[in-house]
Every structure is written in structure tokens, then in C-alpha cells.
Design a protein around this motif. Structure first.
Motif, PDB file in Angstrom:
ATOM      1  N   GLU A  16       0.706  -2.684  -0.258  1.00 48.90           N
ATOM      2  CA  GLU A  16       2.105  -2.435  -0.594  1.00 48.90           C
ATOM      3  C   GLU A  16       2.186  -1.036  -1.200  1.00 48.90           C
ATOM      4  O   GLU A  16       1.386  -0.666  -2.058  1.00 48.90           O
ATOM      5  CB  GLU A  16       2.589  -3.486  -1.581  1.00 48.90           C
ATOM      6  N   VAL A  17       3.134  -0.238  -0.743  1.00 49.77           N
ATOM      7  CA  VAL A  17       3.330   1.123  -1.240  1.00 49.77           C
ATOM      8  C   VAL A  17       4.724   1.205  -1.838  1.00 49.77           C
ATOM      9  O   VAL A  17       5.682   0.674  -1.280  1.00 49.77           O
ATOM     10  CB  VAL A  17       3.155   2.159  -0.107  1.00 49.77           C
ATOM     11  N   GLU A  18       4.829   1.868  -2.980  1.00 48.18           N
ATOM     12  CA  GLU A  18       6.114   1.981  -3.682  1.00 48.18           C
ATOM     13  C   GLU A  18       6.329   3.429  -4.117  1.00 48.18           C
ATOM     14  O   GLU A  18       5.404   4.084  -4.589  1.00 48.18           O
ATOM     15  CB  GLU A  18       6.089   1.067  -4.899  1.00 48.18           C
ATOM     16  N   VAL A  31       2.724   5.193  -4.868  1.00 43.23           N
ATOM     17  CA  VAL A  31       1.539   4.484  -5.346  1.00 43.23           C
ATOM     18  C   VAL A  31       1.334   3.268  -4.460  1.00 43.23           C
ATOM     19  O   VAL A  31       2.284   2.737  -3.890  1.00 43.23           O
ATOM     20  CB  VAL A  31       1.659   4.051  -6.829  1.00 43.23           C
ATOM     21  N   LYS A  32       0.089   2.863  -4.351  1.00 40.62           N
ATOM     22  CA  LYS A  32      -0.222   1.683  -3.538  1.00 40.62           C
ATOM     23  C   LYS A  32      -0.943   0.659  -4.386  1.00 40.62           C
ATOM     24  O   LYS A  32      -1.574   0.992  -5.387  1.00 40.62           O
ATOM     25  CB  LYS A  32      -1.073   2.053  -2.330  1.00 40.62           C
ATOM     26  N   GLY A  33      -0.839  -0.570  -3.967  1.00 44.35           N
ATOM     27  CA  GLY A  33      -1.607  -1.634  -4.589  1.00 44.35           C
ATOM     28  C   GLY A  33      -3.014  -1.640  -4.017  1.00 44.35           C
ATOM     29  O   GLY A  33      -3.229  -1.325  -2.848  1.00 44.35           O
ATOM     30  N   MET A  34      -3.974  -1.961  -4.864  1.00 46.13           N
ATOM     31  CA  MET A  34      -5.370  -2.038  -4.419  1.00 46.13           C
ATOM     32  C   MET A  34      -5.630  -3.365  -3.712  1.00 46.13           C
ATOM     33  O   MET A  34      -5.031  -4.386  -4.056  1.00 46.13           O
ATOM     34  CB  MET A  34      -6.320  -1.945  -5.610  1.00 46.13           C
ATOM     35  N   SER A  35      -6.556  -3.335  -2.779  1.00 43.51           N
ATOM     36  CA  SER A  35      -7.053  -4.585  -2.201  1.00 43.51           C
ATOM     37  C   SER A  35      -7.973  -5.241  -3.228  1.00 43.51           C
ATOM     38  O   SER A  35      -8.346  -4.609  -4.231  1.00 43.51           O
ATOM     39  CB  SER A  35      -7.841  -4.292  -0.915  1.00 43.51           C
ATOM     40  N   PHE A  95       0.937   4.549 -13.514  1.00 40.20           N
ATOM     41  CA  PHE A  95      -0.055   3.498 -13.737  1.00 40.20           C
ATOM     42  C   PHE A  95       0.593   2.123 -13.752  1.00 40.20           C
ATOM     43  O   PHE A  95       0.068   1.178 -13.164  1.00 40.20           O
ATOM     44  CB  PHE A  95      -0.799   3.755 -15.054  1.00 40.20           C
ATOM     45  N   ASP A  96       1.727   1.998 -14.433  1.00 38.49           N
ATOM     46  CA  ASP A  96       2.403   0.706 -14.514  1.00 38.49           C
ATOM     47  C   ASP A  96       2.771   0.187 -13.127  1.00 38.49           C
ATOM     48  O   ASP A  96       2.574  -0.994 -12.818  1.00 38.49           O
ATOM     49  CB  ASP A  96       3.650   0.798 -15.392  1.00 38.49           C
ATOM     50  N   ALA A  97       3.300   1.069 -12.275  1.00 35.38           N
ATOM     51  CA  ALA A  97       3.671   0.655 -10.918  1.00 35.38           C
ATOM     52  C   ALA A  97       2.430   0.279 -10.111  1.00 35.38           C
ATOM     53  O   ALA A  97       2.401  -0.761  -9.448  1.00 35.38           O
ATOM     54  CB  ALA A  97       4.448   1.765 -10.217  1.00 35.38           C
ATOM     55  N   ARG A 100       0.872  -3.009 -11.338  1.00 30.72           N
ATOM     56  CA  ARG A 100       1.695  -4.165 -10.926  1.00 30.72           C
ATOM     57  C   ARG A 100       1.446  -4.483  -9.451  1.00 30.72           C
ATOM     58  O   ARG A 100       1.259  -5.646  -9.080  1.00 30.72           O
ATOM     59  CB  ARG A 100       3.176  -3.863 -11.181  1.00 30.72           C
ATOM     60  N   LEU A 101       1.436  -3.460  -8.588  1.00 28.70           N
ATOM     61  CA  LEU A 101       1.194  -3.676  -7.154  1.00 28.70           C
ATOM     62  C   LEU A 101      -0.218  -4.198  -6.888  1.00 28.70           C
ATOM     63  O   LEU A 101      -0.466  -4.829  -5.866  1.00 28.70           O
ATOM     64  CB  LEU A 101       1.420  -2.382  -6.366  1.00 28.70           C
ATOM     65  N   SER A 102      -1.132  -3.917  -7.814  1.00 33.47           N
ATOM     66  CA  SER A 102      -2.523  -4.364  -7.668  1.00 33.47           C
ATOM     67  C   SER A 102      -2.764  -5.727  -8.297  1.00 33.47           C
ATOM     68  O   SER A 102      -3.901  -6.190  -8.359  1.00 33.47           O
ATOM     69  CB  SER A 102      -3.465  -3.321  -8.295  1.00 33.47           C
ATOM     70  N   GLY A 103      -1.687  -6.365  -8.763  1.00 32.40           N
ATOM     71  CA  GLY A 103      -1.813  -7.705  -9.325  1.00 32.40           C
ATOM     72  C   GLY A 103      -2.392  -7.739 -10.718  1.00 32.40           C
ATOM     73  O   GLY A 103      -2.914  -8.763 -11.147  1.00 32.40           O
ATOM     74  N   MET A 104      -2.297  -6.628 -11.421  1.00 33.29           N
ATOM     75  CA  MET A 104      -2.833  -6.569 -12.776  1.00 33.29           C
ATOM     76  C   MET A 104      -1.669  -6.666 -13.754  1.00 33.29           C
ATOM     77  O   MET A 104      -0.993  -5.674 -14.001  1.00 33.29           O
ATOM     78  CB  MET A 104      -3.589  -5.259 -12.989  1.00 33.29           C
ATOM     79  N   ASP A 105      -1.458  -7.861 -14.314  1.00 39.00           N
ATOM     80  CA  ASP A 105      -0.412  -7.978 -15.320  1.00 39.00           C
ATOM     81  C   ASP A 105      -0.938  -7.428 -16.640  1.00 39.00           C
ATOM     82  O   ASP A 105      -2.097  -7.046 -16.748  1.00 39.00           O
ATOM     83  CB  ASP A 105       0.084  -9.422 -15.451  1.00 39.00           C
TER      84      ASP A 105
END
Length: 152
Positions: A16-18, A31-35, A95-97, A100-105
Motif C-alpha cells: 500500500e502506498v500513501e 510512503v509504502k507499507g513494508m511486507s 514515519f507515522d504514515a 501505520r501502513l506497515s501494521g505497526m501500531d
């Protein structure tokens, strides 16, 4: 009906890219979410002798998650020291975005950064503990920061 092995393996692995606005720069970044594998590799690279290495943690994370519009990484890992020199407010927004996309709350970020409730309480009590909490410090600083000045 639950997904089968083949159905799960056939699912898209596109991250996911935002787009994240950076008003201070009159522009934005992607930014993208990590696998799962990328996140594990990052977390492993942040461990030194069983402890989380917090030096430039956010910038080291961002060099792996800042991308162009097509999703291609913008930075190499060795760019983290230079990226980390940018204002904390901007680094934190990106970093926050990305986290979040990487599933790290927040709880997972604090755990990865090694911040336990006991460490936070010890720091609040004035302990000489060398532990450092970027998440807690950012939240603390944000609560005392003046309102951002509009860019003309």
C-alpha cells in the motif's frame, strides 16, 4: 468458507502506498507499507547485542519506506544519517504514515523501540536510565509545540 493455501499465495503482494503532505516543503512524499519479510529484516537490523538500536531509528525506517509514485525506493540504507538531520516534525509525520501502513501500531512501535511501561515510569521519576523513547519524546514535544505557522 476460509481461504485455501493457494488462494492466500495468489493474493497481491503489492504494498500500500500513501501520499503524505509536507507543507513545510510545499510538496508531498510517498510512503509504502513494508511486507512481513521487509519488516522482519528492518527489525533484525535494529538489534544490537539483544537490544534495540534507537540511533536514528525513524530515518533508518524511512529509507526503506519512502518511495516514488511507482513504489520504487528513493533511498539506500546508507542515506539514513543524512535523512535523519531533517526536522523531527517532518520525520515523525512520514514515519507515522509508514509505520501505520506497515501494521505497526503505537504499542508495536514502542515494543520495537524497547519502551516498556517500567522504563517510561522510571524516566518520569527522574531515573538515570539511558533508555530513550522517540515515540514518547515526540508525543511529549508535540504537546508543548506551538501551532504550526501557515506557509504563505
Amino acid at each position: 468458507m476460509a481461504l485455501t493455501r493457494d488462494a492466500i499465495l495468489a493474493k497481491s503482494t503489492d504494498p500500500e502506498v500513501e501520499e503524505v503532505p509536507i507543507p513545510e516543503w510545499d510538496d508531498s512524499v510517498f510512503v509504502k507499507g513494508m511486507s512481513g519479510a521487509e519488516r522482519d529484516a528492518f527489525e533484525m537490523s535494529s538489534r544490537r547485542k539483544g537490544e534495540t538500536d534507537l540511533r536514528n531509528y525513524r530515518a533508518r525506517f524511512l529509507v526503506r519506506t519512502l518511495v516514488d509514485e511507482s513504489g520504487k525506493r528513493l533511498f539506500r540504507d546508507e542515506d539514513a544519517p543524512t535523512l535523519g538531520k531533517h526536522p523531527s516534525r517532518i520525520i515523525s509525520r512520514m514515519f507515522d504514515a509508514a509505520s501505520r501502513l506497515s501494521g505497526m501500531d503505537d504499542e508495536e512501535v514502542e515494543e520495537a523501540e524497547g519502551n516498556s511501561e517500567e522504563e517510561t515510569a522510571a524516566m518520569a521519576a527522574g531515573s538515570d536510565s539511558p533508555s530513550f523513547s522517540p515515540a514518547t519524546s515526540a508525543a511529549h514535544a508535540q504537546s508543548f509545540s506551538p501551532a504550526p505557522t501557515p506557509v504563505s
